[in-house]
Design an enzyme around this catalytic site. Structure first.
Site, PDB file in Angstrom:
ATOM      1  N   CYS A 100       0.958  -1.212   0.136  1.00  0.00           N
ATOM      2  CA  CYS A 100      -0.082   0.036  -0.013  1.00  0.00           C
ATOM      3  C   CYS A 100       0.783   1.228   0.277  1.00  0.00           C
ATOM      4  CB  CYS A 100      -0.828  -0.123   1.180  1.00  0.00           C
ATOM      5  SG  CYS A 100      -1.781   1.576   1.566  1.00  0.00           S
ATOM      6  N   TYR A 147      -5.445   6.689  -9.151  1.00  0.00           N
ATOM      7  CA  TYR A 147      -6.449   6.073  -8.706  1.00  0.00           C
ATOM      8  C   TYR A 147      -7.768   6.334  -9.588  1.00  0.00           C
ATOM      9  CZ  TYR A 147      -3.912   3.378  -4.885  1.00  0.00           C
ATOM     10  OH  TYR A 147      -3.388   2.551  -4.371  1.00  0.00           O
TER      11      TYR A 147
END
Length: 336
Positions: free
Chosen positions: A44, A175
């Site tokens: 992450c 994203y």
């Protein structure tokens, strides 16, 4: 948790647990060595910021770390890397258990990084932008000798301004492109991302670091996106105008940081690829994880020292990585 708005634009759920751990304990959680556990996944980018800052500042003993596996399901990140699939300190199999211990009705994202209060087993915060700032400011009593000042008071307004644009256009921008629900939303995110990368290239063409002449919080935040760019965002998220390796200034800047102790020695390319290509089944329904790209270029000379700057200012580099926290051999070019 995130979602796609009716018009097709990706939106991140930013309803974080904002309780802070501070030197004076004003939120009920004072800084104490060994009391808390930093839960991360090396996959992450938001958690990787905390891993890097913790290492740069030498907080390994004061703030122990739990590393979740790279793949999660709809329920939670899990501790499948640990014996028996259970964190040895918290005694839980899934991070969700620590969120529910704080709030049995918790209905938001079970995200990393998260800081858990070990005695109670409850998550204190998952507010990832504030976690690293507080490591730099509130945890000073436990910094190693020679720790750099990653958030110097005189530069905070400029650091904050850079961080805001980098977050909107780059960190979250990839994203917004990758999870866009319409061609229009994707194109807008794509153009915004590369326009910002062009501006950052101009800025970094004459400056070794983003703000001032030393590494700051701003560099950490940009690095965690750049280091994932060619492995994930270029193809998987369709951010494909150029690869990072085709952007000379940013590629040299990223290599400079990667080769700086505390950055590249925390990066696990295997976990990064396993996470994105496996978890995002709507984007990659086959679940096939690519073998490439070739990562050997990360250790090539970067030439950035010619721009001056002192990575750690008046401080020193962190020492060797504790063997218990080393990225596995073969998961990084630094440990072939």
């Amino acid at each position: 948790m995130s979602y796609v708005e009716p018009g097709g634009e990706y939106a991140r759920d930013s309803r974080y647990l904002t309780t802070r751990i501070t030197a004076d304990g004003r939120d009920g959680h004072p800084v104490e060595a060994g009391r808390y556990r930093l839960v991360v996944s090396r996959a992450c980018p938001w958690a990787s910021r905390a891993v890097i800052v913790r290492r740069l500042l030498g907080l390994e003993r004061a703030l122990p770390m739990a590393v979740a596996g790279p793949v999660h399901d709809d329920r939670s990140w899990s501790f499948d890397l640990d014996p028996g699939g259970r964190d040895p300190v918290l005694g839980i199999e899934r991070l969700r258990e620590a969120y529910l211990a704080r709030d049995p009705g918790y209905d938001r994202g079970v995200t990393v990084p998260a800081v858990v209060d070990v005695p109670s087993g409850r998550v204190v915060t998952n507010d990832f932008p504030q976690i690293t700032i507080d490591m730099a400011v509130e945890w000073k009593a436990f910094h190693r000798a020679g720790a750099p000042d990653l958030y110097p008071s005189a530069l905070r307004p400029e650091i904050d301004a850079v961080n805001d644009t980098v977050y909107a256009d780059v960190n979250n921008g990839v994203y917004r492109a990758g999870f866009a629900g319409s061609q229009k939303s994707y194109a807008q995110a794509y153009e915004r991302l590369f326009a910002r990368l062009d501006l950052l290239s101009e800025r970094l063409a004459t400056s070794r670091y983003l703000v001032g002449d030393t590494i700051t919080e701003a560099d950490v935040r940009l690095f965690t996106t750049l280091v994932r760019f060619d492995a994930v965002y270029h193809g998987h998220f369709k951010c494909n105008r150029h690869k990072l390796t085709e952007l000379p200034v940013l590629w040299a800047y990223a290599r400079d940081l990667f080769q700086t102790p505390g950055f590249g020695d925390t990066v696990d390319f295997t976990h990064i690829k396993q996470h994105y290509y496996t978890v995002h089944s709507d984007i990659n329904p086959t679940g096939i994880v690519p073998e490439g790209p070739d990562g050997s270029g990360w250790t090539a000379p970067h030439g950035r020292a010619e721009l001056g700057g002192r990575p750690f200012g008046d401080g020193t580099p962190p020492g060797p990585v504790d063997p218990s926290e080393a990225v596995p051999a073969g998961h990084t070019p630094l440990r072939p």
